[in-house]
Design an enzyme around this catalytic site. Structure first.
Site, PDB file in Angstrom:
ATOM      1  N   SER A  26       0.858  -1.189   0.000  1.00  0.00           N
ATOM      2  CA  SER A  26       0.000   0.000   0.000  1.00  0.00           C
ATOM      3  C   SER A  26       0.894   1.238   0.000  1.00  0.00           C
ATOM      4  O   SER A  26       1.788   1.363   0.832  1.00  0.00           O
ATOM      5  CB  SER A  26      -0.938  -0.012   1.205  1.00  0.00           C
ATOM      6  N   GLY A  48      -0.130   4.563   0.105  1.00  0.00           N
ATOM      7  CA  GLY A  48      -0.850   5.785   0.479  1.00  0.00           C
ATOM      8  C   GLY A  48      -1.720   6.266  -0.662  1.00  0.00           C
ATOM      9  O   GLY A  48      -2.437   5.469  -1.284  1.00  0.00           O
ATOM     10  N   GLY A  95      -5.516   1.228   5.750  1.00  0.00           N
ATOM     11  CA  GLY A  95      -4.756   0.008   5.496  1.00  0.00           C
ATOM     12  C   GLY A  95      -5.525  -1.237   5.893  1.00  0.00           C
ATOM     13  O   GLY A  95      -5.492  -2.263   5.195  1.00  0.00           O
ATOM     14  N   ASP A  96      -6.255  -1.163   7.011  1.00  0.00           N
ATOM     15  CA  ASP A  96      -7.044  -2.311   7.457  1.00  0.00           C
ATOM     16  C   ASP A  96      -8.189  -2.579   6.478  1.00  0.00           C
ATOM     17  O   ASP A  96      -8.530  -3.733   6.205  1.00  0.00           O
ATOM     18  CB  ASP A  96      -7.606  -2.070   8.867  1.00  0.00           C
TER      19      ASP A  96
END
Lengths: 309, 309
Positions: free
Chosen positions: B217, B219, B248-249
């Site tokens: 990831s 951002g 992110g989760d």
């Protein structure tokens, strides 16, 4: 028994971080928690001095349970907190290990319902019957009327129990008019009450507004007292460095202790200044260093004048 | 059922303050709290997408009880947390209302005893029997061996259950060598694992170290994926402004959701990017905006190349 009232009890949480940087993520390296709110802190110091203390106020929810569990472990402290449906607030003190400075985050506290406030007032009257003195300490939680302390001062006076008040802002202003025996503002609170930044003038002014005696805490400069018996200034023997958390609450405990032990004002003030100093010198926030207290209490300089009879 | 593992669950507390000033006292104007830790956040998003989820890991003490009470209210989430004698950690996020920035304070978590760790491993094996996929999420609490995730990856692989890993540092490095099906590092975690700050090179390198597939990831730039089936880049349709907490989760939840729904990689990545974006756009930290998700999922740009068979 000394009664302390803490309407806005708290679970005091202390976090240690290597350095506090706004907008960053921090791994907390140390966590401690204990029952808090001014009246509970005062009770802890009084109990350590050997007094029997009863604490009342409100406690509720998960944090309220943790606060009450914490009180169980304190010898000499009786828990007479009133259960409420709201949740007792937390306070978070973040200690920056690099600078030693503390950043505080205080939750507002639970909303107290009119029924809960009534239940408290009834319990308070009952508890006063067995009290030598009562201390009304700290902020008001949401839902408690701004004139709450004024009413509690009147109830104590009607019962003939000496009442000490340690609060600020509008609740202080209103309660002073109800003629408490003693108030212990700090310099800012005293200036807010009286409009004067000159402590000697301001303590006299606070007496004219209704307080029988006024003991103002001036940080490193100690205490200044204006009473019917005379005026004094009590100063710690040396400039102290350490953590000032709880120093004001320790001063209140010293004043109450001297009051119930019927000490003259100079000894009472010396006890309050020494306890305050011994709290600053203690490594644990809000605790006092007993050896330092015993060494300091004889070395506090008290100067002043007794009133003409 | 999808199984998520959160060894270091948390009670996530969010404070709103008008402005955060280090070394000052703040009145908190808003307090919210909810069950937290990466695997619990992933479970909440999966359940909102209609998946059945079981959460395991550790919970203990007063905060553990609050976390478990909070899970009761989540439809589609089954609580299979293992009780421990230590107390579940808190995390405190302080949102500065003036700037919108967040300062985080994360407690370390309870010390897990060897007996508790053994009890967890046994329960985990039992839970795997009913799982379509498992996600291992977040940091390790004190007492859990640094090779914990490596062991849990091996157990899942032996049971034939696809395993996604979302952690960092040494626990990630060791677990990658145990050949997880999928890892989802962010740019920093990927650089720490591989030594390379060039995401395309680093994802390939992480595969060589043992991960079957790597989705990094990046951002605002979305996701980059290196898999046996091909390499892709998935980018949100527009620069988003909002609160990145939980983004992110949500991406992990999207990857798991696509995995169990047997979607091809481009659709899975689009789901993950759209969920992540819809989380940033939601006013509540860590929640996703369903309407935004449904609108965005068809507009994620996915480019890449399928591997030669």
């Amino acid at each position: 028994m000394i009664l302390t009232v803490t309407l806005n009890t708290a679970l005091d949480i202390t976090y240690r971080v290597p350095a506090l940087r706004p907008h960053a993520e921090h791994r907390v390296t140390g966590v401690t928690e204990r029952p808090g709110g001014k009246g509970l802190n005062v009770a802890r110091v009084l109990a350590a001095l050997g007094h029997e203390v009863t604490v009342t106020g409100f406690a509720g929810g998960t944090t309220g349970r943790v606060v009450r569990d914490g009180l169980q472990g304190l010898t000499g402290v009786t828990d007479a907190l009133i259960p409420v449906t709201g949740t007792t607030r937390r306070t978070v003190a973040v200690v920056d290990e690099r600078t030693g400075d503390t950043t505080r985050l205080n939750e507002p506290g639970p909303v107290i319902t009119p029924a809960e406030w009534s239940a408290f007032q009834e319990a308070y009257e009952g508890l006063l019957a067995g009290a030598q003195a009562v201390a009304l300490c700290g902020s008001l939680p949401p839902g408690v009327p701004v004139g709450a302390y004024a009413g509690l001062v009147r109830t104590a006076r009607a019962a003939g129990i000496p009442v000490l008040l340690d609060t600020s802002g509008e609740p202080l202003r209103r309660a002073v008019a109800a003629r408490p025996d003693l108030i212990k503002p700090n310099a800012d609170e005293l200036a807010e009450l009286t409009g004067s930044h000159e402590p000697l003038r301001a303590t006299q002014d606070a007496r004219r507004r209704g307080a029988r005696s006024v003991v103002a805490s001036l940080g490193p400069e100690g205490l200044v007292a204006a009473t019917p018996e005379g005026r004094w200034r009590a100063t710690p023997p040396a400039r102290l460095s350490g953590n000032p958390t709880g120093a004001g609450d320790s001063a209140v405990a010293g004043l109450l202790s001297g009051l119930v032990d019927r000490l003259p004002w100079p000894q009472t003030l010396a006890r309050a200044v020494a306890l305050s100093a011994a709290t600053i010198l203690s490594p644990a926030a809000g605790e006092f260093d007993r050896a330092a207290y015993e060494e300091l209490v004889g070395r506090v300089a008290v100067t002043g004048e007794v009133s003409a009879a």
